[in-house]
Design a protein around this motif. Structure first.
Motif, mmCIF file in Angstrom:
data_model
loop_
_atom_site.group_PDB
_atom_site.id
_atom_site.type_symbol
_atom_site.label_atom_id
_atom_site.label_comp_id
_atom_site.label_asym_id
_atom_site.label_seq_id
_atom_site.Cartn_x
_atom_site.Cartn_y
_atom_site.Cartn_z
ATOM 1 N N SER A 188 0.923 -0.952 -0.010
ATOM 2 C CA SER A 188 0.125 -0.074 -0.027
ATOM 3 C C SER A 188 0.781 1.143 -0.044
ATOM 4 O O SER A 188 0.422 2.333 0.308
ATOM 5 N N ASN A 189 1.906 1.185 -0.605
ATOM 6 C CA ASN A 189 2.991 2.344 -0.722
ATOM 7 C C ASN A 189 3.558 2.885 -2.079
ATOM 8 O O ASN A 189 3.666 1.810 -2.756
ATOM 9 N N GLY A 190 3.475 3.926 -2.351
ATOM 10 C CA GLY A 190 4.027 4.202 -3.660
ATOM 11 C C GLY A 190 2.983 4.324 -4.709
ATOM 12 O O GLY A 190 3.390 4.490 -5.927
ATOM 13 N N PHE A 191 1.874 4.296 -4.460
ATOM 14 C CA PHE A 191 0.852 4.160 -5.468
ATOM 15 C C PHE A 191 0.822 5.420 -6.479
ATOM 16 O O PHE A 191 0.072 5.495 -7.533
ATOM 17 N N SER A 192 1.044 6.710 -5.797
ATOM 18 C CA SER A 192 1.133 8.032 -6.525
ATOM 19 C C SER A 192 1.916 7.671 -7.783
ATOM 20 O O SER A 192 1.869 8.164 -8.833
ATOM 21 N N LEU A 193 3.019 6.880 -7.506
ATOM 22 C CA LEU A 193 4.399 6.854 -8.562
ATOM 23 C C LEU A 193 3.737 5.736 -9.569
ATOM 24 O O LEU A 193 3.792 6.038 -10.517
ATOM 25 N N VAL A 194 3.052 4.811 -8.864
ATOM 26 C CA VAL A 194 2.526 3.632 -9.569
ATOM 27 C C VAL A 194 1.625 4.203 -10.785
ATOM 28 O O VAL A 194 1.638 3.869 -11.933
ATOM 29 N N ARG A 195 0.622 4.961 -10.166
ATOM 30 C CA ARG A 195 -0.488 5.561 -10.972
ATOM 31 C C ARG A 195 0.282 6.515 -12.153
ATOM 32 O O ARG A 195 -0.481 6.491 -13.060
ATOM 33 N N ARG A 196 1.062 7.117 -11.730
ATOM 34 C CA ARG A 196 1.668 8.147 -12.613
ATOM 35 C C ARG A 196 2.470 7.175 -13.819
ATOM 36 O O ARG A 196 2.460 7.670 -15.227
ATOM 37 N N ILE A 197 3.072 6.112 -13.442
ATOM 38 C CA ILE A 197 3.843 5.213 -14.444
ATOM 39 C C ILE A 197 2.656 4.727 -15.378
ATOM 40 O O ILE A 197 2.773 4.490 -16.734
ATOM 41 N N VAL A 295 11.475 3.981 -2.489
ATOM 42 C CA VAL A 295 9.974 4.231 -2.486
ATOM 43 C C VAL A 295 9.049 2.998 -1.968
ATOM 44 O O VAL A 295 7.986 2.846 -1.299
ATOM 45 N N PHE A 296 9.621 1.970 -2.443
ATOM 46 C CA PHE A 296 8.968 0.710 -2.596
ATOM 47 C C PHE A 296 9.609 -0.449 -1.515
ATOM 48 O O PHE A 296 10.561 -0.431 -1.157
ATOM 49 N N ASN A 297 8.695 -1.613 -1.166
ATOM 50 C CA ASN A 297 9.334 -2.480 -0.366
ATOM 51 C C ASN A 297 10.315 -3.357 -1.381
ATOM 52 O O ASN A 297 11.089 -4.147 -0.510
#
Length: 352
Positions: A188-197, A295-297
């Protein structure tokens, strides 16, 4: 003048009552020793003596799911974020040596969908039950004008306990081993970057996942955060655990130092297997390895500091965990830190 009702203003009291009725059996199924009273009161009661504690210290955590909720809203995949919400709280409790006792949730929406809310809370209840944690209550708020009609937000609150003198971290020293417990993906972390990618790639959420067979992009990315409570508590109760860190935003470099004493550092080598989603995100977003690890695990959802590597690994295996040796603790000057050795070409296709 035409008379107005609360429903005309966007709040449906009947829907809220229907949701309470729908989730009551889910909450009752999470009951554990110590719970007093029933769902629906003005507050929840918990008897620590009935839970088996003689001289307890209470530990409390609160968290949310972040912008992963945006994907849930856009795709209708709601159940997993309930698990995420609980995991983000109870995983933070257990690393302090505390047993999760009870959980409360806050669910706010622009217009209450009983069906969507029940999916979310069913996920919360399932995760509570798996963690040995009672769902004792919460709040459902319908807030037109604050949220769009189909949007909602979540917050979770967990309380745990540990006997005085049994809190973690405790006794971390040079020579201790660092073990990693695997994640299932982004959690549940880094999803702002995930969504941007994903947006820059022009992919739809229902497109086939480039990194997972027989799953859509949304299904693969929405895999919920793992619950580490039972194996970590077992390790702690066996006297084998000196410190633990839940690897969330900030990755290993940002989270592991939080449980290390001054004068130590964790020497880690990033050669563990990682879920394919991370290599895909790195390549597609041209994200440097150092940024990915911050950013990610990147495949390690929980880091454990142990003194007896063989016994700890064997006990974790009894609880279905494959513990990955990822480093060791060394003496050092100054504040605690993580030194990460990233081998060239790890993982395959990772950008420099």
């Amino acid at each position: 003048m035409t008379s107005l009702t609360y429903r005309d203003a966007g709040v449906d009291i009947a829907a809220g009552e229907a949701l309470v009725e729908a989730i009551a059996p889910l909450a009752r199924a999470t009951a554990r020793p110590g719970v007093m009273g029933r769902l629906g009161g003005f507050g929840a009661l918990f008897d620590l003596r009935a839970a088996g504690y003689a001289d307890p210290v209470l530990v409390a955590t609160t968290d949310g799911v972040g912008t992963k909720l945006r994907v849930a809203v856009e795709t209708g995949l709601h159940a997993g974020v309930g698990t995420d919400l609980v995991a983000m709280c109870v995983n933070d409790l257990v690393v302090q040596g505390a047993e999760p006792l009870f959980f409360l949730d806050y669910y706010a929406s622009g217009r209450l969908s009983v069906a969507a809310a029940r999916q979310v809370i069913a996920g919360i209840a399932d995760a509570c039950r798996e963690s040995g944690c009672a769902l004792v209550g919460g709040e459902t708020a319908e807030m037109p004008g604050m949220y769009a009609p189909d949007e909602y937000d979540l917050a979770g609150f967990a309380v745990g306990a540990a006997e005085r003198g049994r809190l973690l971290p405790q006794g971390v020293a040079a020579g201790d081993a660092v073990l990693g417990l695997a994640s299932v993906g982004v959690h549940s972390n880094g999803f702002s970057l995930v969504r941007r990618i994903v947006g820059d790639a022009g992919l739809a959420w229902d497109a086939p996942a480039p990194f997972a067979a027989a799953a859509s992009l949304a299904q693969a990315l929405m895999a919920p955060t793992r619950l580490y409570v039972r194996p970590v508590l077992a390790l702690h109760r066996a006297g084998l655990l000196r410190a633990a860190a839940h690897i969330t935003g900030g990755g290993l470099p940002g989270n592991l130092p939080r449980v290390l004493p001054a004068g130590t550092r964790a020497m880690l080598r990033a050669d563990w297997p990682i879920p394919p989603v991370f290599a895909w995100l790195a390549r597609r977003g041209r994200v440097p390895a150092a940024e990915m690890l911050r950013v990610f695990n990147c495949g390690i959802g929980m880091a454990l500091v142990v003194s007896d590597l063989a016994r700890a690994t064997a006990l974790l295996a009894e609880h279905g965990e494959t513990a990955l040796p990822i480093g060791r603790i060394e003496q050092a000057d100054g504040p605690p830190e993580v030194c990460l050795d990233v081998p060239e070409g790890w993982p395959e296709g990772w950008p420099a």
